[in-house]
Design a protein around this motif. Sequence first.
Motif, PDB file in Angstrom:
ATOM      1  N   ILE A 106       0.839  -1.204   0.000  1.00 58.19           N
ATOM      2  CA  ILE A 106       0.000   0.000   0.000  1.00 58.19           C
ATOM      3  C   ILE A 106       0.874   1.254   0.000  1.00 58.19           C
ATOM      4  N   MET A 107       1.973   1.218   0.747  1.00 53.99           N
ATOM      5  CA  MET A 107       2.849   2.383   0.824  1.00 53.99           C
ATOM      6  C   MET A 107       3.595   2.620  -0.480  1.00 53.99           C
ATOM      7  N   ILE A 108       4.019   1.550  -1.134  1.00 51.92           N
ATOM      8  CA  ILE A 108       4.823   1.709  -2.348  1.00 51.92           C
ATOM      9  C   ILE A 108       3.945   1.893  -3.579  1.00 51.92           C
ATOM     10  N   GLY A 109       2.635   1.646  -3.448  1.00 52.40           N
ATOM     11  CA  GLY A 109       1.725   1.765  -4.586  1.00 52.40           C
ATOM     12  C   GLY A 109       1.752   3.118  -5.277  1.00 52.40           C
ATOM     13  N   PRO A 110       1.618   4.245  -4.533  1.00 53.41           N
ATOM     14  CA  PRO A 110       1.660   5.557  -5.206  1.00 53.41           C
ATOM     15  C   PRO A 110       2.970   5.824  -5.939  1.00 53.41           C
ATOM     16  N   PHE A 111       4.088   5.348  -5.366  1.00 53.22           N
ATOM     17  CA  PHE A 111       5.374   5.566  -6.034  1.00 53.22           C
ATOM     18  C   PHE A 111       5.454   4.777  -7.332  1.00 53.22           C
ATOM     19  N   LEU A 112       4.981   3.534  -7.325  1.00 54.46           N
ATOM     20  CA  LEU A 112       4.967   2.744  -8.549  1.00 54.46           C
ATOM     21  C   LEU A 112       4.068   3.390  -9.606  1.00 54.46           C
ATOM     22  N   TRP A 113       2.949   3.934  -9.162  1.00 53.00           N
ATOM     23  CA  TRP A 113       2.049   4.617 -10.099  1.00 53.00           C
ATOM     24  C   TRP A 113       2.731   5.852 -10.693  1.00 53.00           C
ATOM     25  N   GLU A 114       3.488   6.566  -9.880  1.00 58.30           N
ATOM     26  CA  GLU A 114       4.225   7.729 -10.373  1.00 58.30           C
ATOM     27  C   GLU A 114       5.243   7.317 -11.433  1.00 58.30           C
ATOM     28  N   VAL A 115       5.985   6.244 -11.163  1.00 52.07           N
ATOM     29  CA  VAL A 115       7.009   5.780 -12.109  1.00 52.07           C
ATOM     30  C   VAL A 115       6.364   5.370 -13.429  1.00 52.07           C
ATOM     31  N   LEU A 116       5.292   4.602 -13.360  1.00 52.12           N
ATOM     32  CA  LEU A 116       4.646   4.125 -14.583  1.00 52.12           C
ATOM     33  C   LEU A 116       4.005   5.273 -15.353  1.00 52.12           C
ATOM     34  N   THR A 117       3.391   6.213 -14.640  1.00 53.52           N
ATOM     35  CA  THR A 117       2.745   7.346 -15.310  1.00 53.52           C
ATOM     36  C   THR A 117       3.753   8.232 -16.009  1.00 53.52           C
ATOM     37  N   ALA A 118       4.976   8.314 -15.474  1.00 59.70           N
ATOM     38  CA  ALA A 118       6.011   9.143 -16.082  1.00 59.70           C
ATOM     39  C   ALA A 118       6.361   8.685 -17.488  1.00 59.70           C
ATOM     40  N   PHE A 119       6.079   7.432 -17.811  1.00 65.78           N
ATOM     41  CA  PHE A 119       6.406   6.894 -19.139  1.00 65.78           C
ATOM     42  C   PHE A 119       5.172   6.729 -20.024  1.00 65.78           C
ATOM     43  N   LYS A 120       4.017   7.195 -19.568  1.00 64.86           N
ATOM     44  CA  LYS A 120       2.790   7.072 -20.356  1.00 64.86           C
ATOM     45  C   LYS A 120       2.608   8.273 -21.275  1.00 64.86           C
ATOM     46  N   THR A 121       1.729   8.104 -22.238  1.00 66.30           N
ATOM     47  CA  THR A 121       1.264   9.246 -23.011  1.00 66.30           C
ATOM     48  C   THR A 121       0.140   9.928 -22.234  1.00 66.30           C
TER      49      THR A 121
END
Length: 276
Positions: free
Chosen positions: A23-38
């Motif tokens: 749960i704690m690392i979820g937002p960070f993973l979402w940030e990393v993945l979103t940084a590479f999205k269109t």
Amino acid sequence: MARKINRHSNVLPHLFLSLGALIMIGPFLWEVLTAFKTFGESIQVPPVMIPAHFNLDNFREVFQSLPFTSLFINTVLMTAARTTGQVFFCSLAGYAFARLNFPGRNFIFMLFLAVMMVPGQMFLIPQYQLMQSWGLLNTIPALFLPGMFSAFGTFLMRQFFMQLPKELEEAARLDGANTWQIYWKIMLPLAAPGMLALGLLVAIWSWNDLLWPLVVNTDPEKMPLSAGLANLKGEHLTDYPVLMAGSLMASAPLIIAFLLFQKQLIQGIATTGGKG
């Protein structure tokens, strides 16, 4: 048999802690993945977890939209000045409260603790008026001067100095050392773990500080990363991949610092809580 029972009894706590870590690392993973999205993928419903193609254009867009290099240098200067100031001044005050006997010591220390109970937003207007009267608005010193002193840092260092044996001071005084020599040459080197813990905490807080830089500086060239990235959020439309790319680059130094010094940080904080 006892080993099996103990092994099974540890399963539930480990599962609970693993769930909390996810749960704690979820937002960070979402940030990393979103940084590479269109941009389209970032607002798609239902949400897209993994981008179809890892897009690096978002990182280039950050440098085109912001003076990222200037923001980064401002952040480093602000963080370094605040950290150095608090480690030095708070160690001095902490040593005085822990080791020196002077009139009103306990009462003054209670005032320090009372400051910790006041929300930081209460100090914004007085601090802003000070910076304005000194002519420091929209300058780099305005970013770090109010943050070079801390009641929490004083409390933390006091607790650490109280852990050190008094026999060291007594032996130094018998050898003819004065108070400053005892502090600088004997006690301060022994307090290195506490100073490192305080320095890391101050660095993390300073690097992420947003409210004060937004209040005191309006010039984009004089802002830190936190305030500069806030400008990427538009009034009607926000390019989330670009914002996440900038946030990822801004948080990378802190992540690296924590990975390198996490053991010292935990040890330093654990040591300070032993005696009051």
